[in-house]
Design a protein around this motif. Sequence first.
Motif, PDB file in Angstrom:
ATOM      1  N   PRO A  72       0.652  -0.995   0.369  1.00 33.13           N
ATOM      2  CA  PRO A  72      -0.210  -0.245  -0.024  1.00 33.13           C
ATOM      3  C   PRO A  72       0.701   1.186   0.402  1.00 33.13           C
ATOM      4  CG  PRO A  72      -0.732  -1.797   0.970  1.00 33.13           C
ATOM      5  CD  PRO A  72       0.697  -1.902   0.950  1.00 33.13           C
ATOM      6  N   GLU A  73       1.612   1.233   0.947  1.00 33.79           N
ATOM      7  CA  GLU A  73       2.558   2.932   1.133  1.00 33.79           C
ATOM      8  C   GLU A  73       3.264   2.684  -0.747  1.00 33.79           C
ATOM      9  OE1 GLU A  73       3.077  -0.176   3.041  1.00 33.79           O
ATOM     10  OE2 GLU A  73       1.886   0.565   4.537  1.00 33.79           O
ATOM     11  N   THR A  74       4.181   1.523  -1.594  1.00 30.44           N
ATOM     12  CA  THR A  74       4.294   2.041  -2.449  1.00 30.44           C
ATOM     13  C   THR A  74       3.345   2.844  -3.334  1.00 30.44           C
ATOM     14  OG1 THR A  74       5.086  -0.461  -3.014  1.00 30.44           O
ATOM     15  CG2 THR A  74       6.325   0.530  -1.485  1.00 30.44           C
ATOM     16  N   ALA A  75       2.384   1.690  -3.288  1.00 31.02           N
ATOM     17  CA  ALA A  75       2.092   2.382  -4.370  1.00 31.02           C
ATOM     18  C   ALA A  75       0.854   3.647  -4.310  1.00 31.02           C
ATOM     19  CB  ALA A  75       0.476   0.716  -4.883  1.00 31.02           C
ATOM     20  N   ARG A  76       0.780   3.325  -3.694  1.00 25.46           N
ATOM     21  CA  ARG A  76       0.167   5.101  -2.876  1.00 25.46           C
ATOM     22  C   ARG A  76       1.952   6.306  -3.620  1.00 25.46           C
ATOM     23  NH1 ARG A  76      -1.066   4.596   2.072  1.00 25.46           N
ATOM     24  NH2 ARG A  76      -3.284   4.145   1.700  1.00 25.46           N
ATOM     25  N   VAL A  77       2.733   6.064  -3.027  1.00 23.28           N
ATOM     26  CA  VAL A  77       3.952   7.004  -3.907  1.00 23.28           C
ATOM     27  C   VAL A  77       3.561   6.665  -4.770  1.00 23.28           C
ATOM     28  CG1 VAL A  77       6.062   7.213  -3.918  1.00 23.28           C
ATOM     29  CG2 VAL A  77       5.414   6.353  -1.697  1.00 23.28           C
ATOM     30  N   GLU A  78       4.076   5.854  -5.683  1.00 23.84           N
ATOM     31  CA  GLU A  78       3.435   5.936  -7.316  1.00 23.84           C
ATOM     32  C   GLU A  78       2.327   6.834  -7.864  1.00 23.84           C
ATOM     33  OE1 GLU A  78       4.272   4.811 -11.568  1.00 23.84           O
ATOM     34  OE2 GLU A  78       5.543   5.077  -9.456  1.00 23.84           O
ATOM     35  N   ALA A  79       0.858   6.235  -7.036  1.00 18.89           N
ATOM     36  CA  ALA A  79       0.162   7.583  -7.555  1.00 18.89           C
ATOM     37  C   ALA A  79       0.434   9.025  -7.157  1.00 18.89           C
ATOM     38  CB  ALA A  79      -0.980   7.133  -6.612  1.00 18.89           C
ATOM     39  N   LYS A  80       0.615   9.170  -6.351  1.00 20.95           N
ATOM     40  CA  LYS A  80       1.554  10.044  -6.106  1.00 20.95           C
ATOM     41  C   LYS A  80       1.897  10.812  -7.101  1.00 20.95           C
ATOM     42  CE  LYS A  80       0.844  10.723  -1.561  1.00 20.95           C
ATOM     43  NZ  LYS A  80       1.877  11.256  -0.160  1.00 20.95           N
ATOM     44  N   ARG A  81       2.798  10.128  -8.052  1.00 21.42           N
ATOM     45  CA  ARG A  81       4.117  10.449  -8.794  1.00 21.42           C
ATOM     46  C   ARG A  81       3.257  10.257  -9.963  1.00 21.42           C
ATOM     47  NH1 ARG A  81       6.614   8.663 -13.057  1.00 21.42           N
ATOM     48  NH2 ARG A  81       5.800   6.687 -13.291  1.00 21.42           N
ATOM     49  N   LEU A  82       2.017  10.045 -10.516  1.00 19.37           N
ATOM     50  CA  LEU A  82       1.353   9.483 -11.722  1.00 19.37           C
ATOM     51  C   LEU A  82       0.360  10.560 -11.542  1.00 19.37           C
ATOM     52  CD1 LEU A  82       0.456   5.930 -11.944  1.00 19.37           C
ATOM     53  CD2 LEU A  82       2.132   7.202 -12.986  1.00 19.37           C
ATOM     54  N   LEU A  83      -0.083  10.998 -10.337  1.00 23.39           N
ATOM     55  CA  LEU A  83      -1.003  12.219 -10.429  1.00 23.39           C
ATOM     56  C   LEU A  83       0.381  13.613 -10.949  1.00 23.39           C
ATOM     57  CD1 LEU A  83      -3.161  10.987  -7.212  1.00 23.39           C
ATOM     58  CD2 LEU A  83      -3.943  11.298  -9.964  1.00 23.39           C
ATOM     59  N   GLY A  84       1.145  13.883 -10.379  1.00 20.47           N
ATOM     60  CA  GLY A  84       1.732  15.002 -10.277  1.00 20.47           C
ATOM     61  C   GLY A  84       2.358  15.068 -11.648  1.00 20.47           C
ATOM     62  N   GLN A  85       1.984  13.782 -12.809  1.00 21.97           N
ATOM     63  CA  GLN A  85       3.031  13.908 -13.790  1.00 21.97           C
ATOM     64  C   GLN A  85       1.597  14.784 -14.591  1.00 21.97           C
ATOM     65  OE1 GLN A  85       3.223   9.598 -15.337  1.00 21.97           O
ATOM     66  NE2 GLN A  85       5.434  10.098 -15.398  1.00 21.97           N
ATOM     67  N   VAL A  86      -0.364  13.902 -14.437  1.00 18.53           N
ATOM     68  CA  VAL A  86      -1.090  14.521 -14.563  1.00 18.53           C
ATOM     69  C   VAL A  86      -1.516  15.864 -14.387  1.00 18.53           C
ATOM     70  CG1 VAL A  86      -3.695  14.781 -14.509  1.00 18.53           C
ATOM     71  CG2 VAL A  86      -2.525  12.354 -14.555  1.00 18.53           C
ATOM     72  N   VAL A  87      -1.577  16.974 -13.050  1.00 22.60           N
ATOM     73  CA  VAL A  87      -1.550  18.276 -13.034  1.00 22.60           C
ATOM     74  C   VAL A  87      -0.077  19.044 -13.642  1.00 22.60           C
ATOM     75  CG1 VAL A  87      -0.586  20.342 -11.222  1.00 22.60           C
ATOM     76  CG2 VAL A  87      -1.627  17.176 -10.621  1.00 22.60           C
ATOM     77  N   TYR A  88       0.514  18.378 -14.343  1.00 24.16           N
ATOM     78  CA  TYR A  88       1.380  19.362 -15.555  1.00 24.16           C
ATOM     79  C   TYR A  88       1.883  19.129 -16.720  1.00 24.16           C
ATOM     80  CZ  TYR A  88       3.816  20.650 -11.397  1.00 24.16           C
ATOM     81  OH  TYR A  88       3.982  21.079 -10.299  1.00 24.16           O
ATOM     82  N   GLY A  89       0.380  18.205 -16.849  1.00 18.26           N
ATOM     83  CA  GLY A  89       0.006  18.198 -18.298  1.00 18.26           C
ATOM     84  C   GLY A  89       0.303  16.551 -19.591  1.00 18.26           C
TER      85      GLY A  89
END
Length: 109
Positions: A72-89
Amino acid sequence: MRGKITKRAVDALRASASAEEIVLWDDQIKGFGVRVRAGGAKTYILHYRAGKGRAAPLRKVTIGKHGSPWTPETARVEAKRLLGQVVYGGDPSIERATEKMAITIAELC
């Protein structure tokens, strides 16, 4: 269903006989969840909108199956990383699709 995605919560999840799958959505990160299929496979997923507003298309990305290396912790970090990409287009689902279509070394030779 909603709640905090923890190891204990993921281990306790079971798909019912009447449902094809169930999803536990994280209450901290919007769009992040763990899906349990009828066969018992548990997978971390992320849903997001590619673009701005409700008219933007809904995209779905599979992060990985529960178990090493995906906790759950590593998947949460990856989800945040992917959402960061979405924020920047960026659009992680399109990027993954183009990577799958790329030529392999075996095909090149």
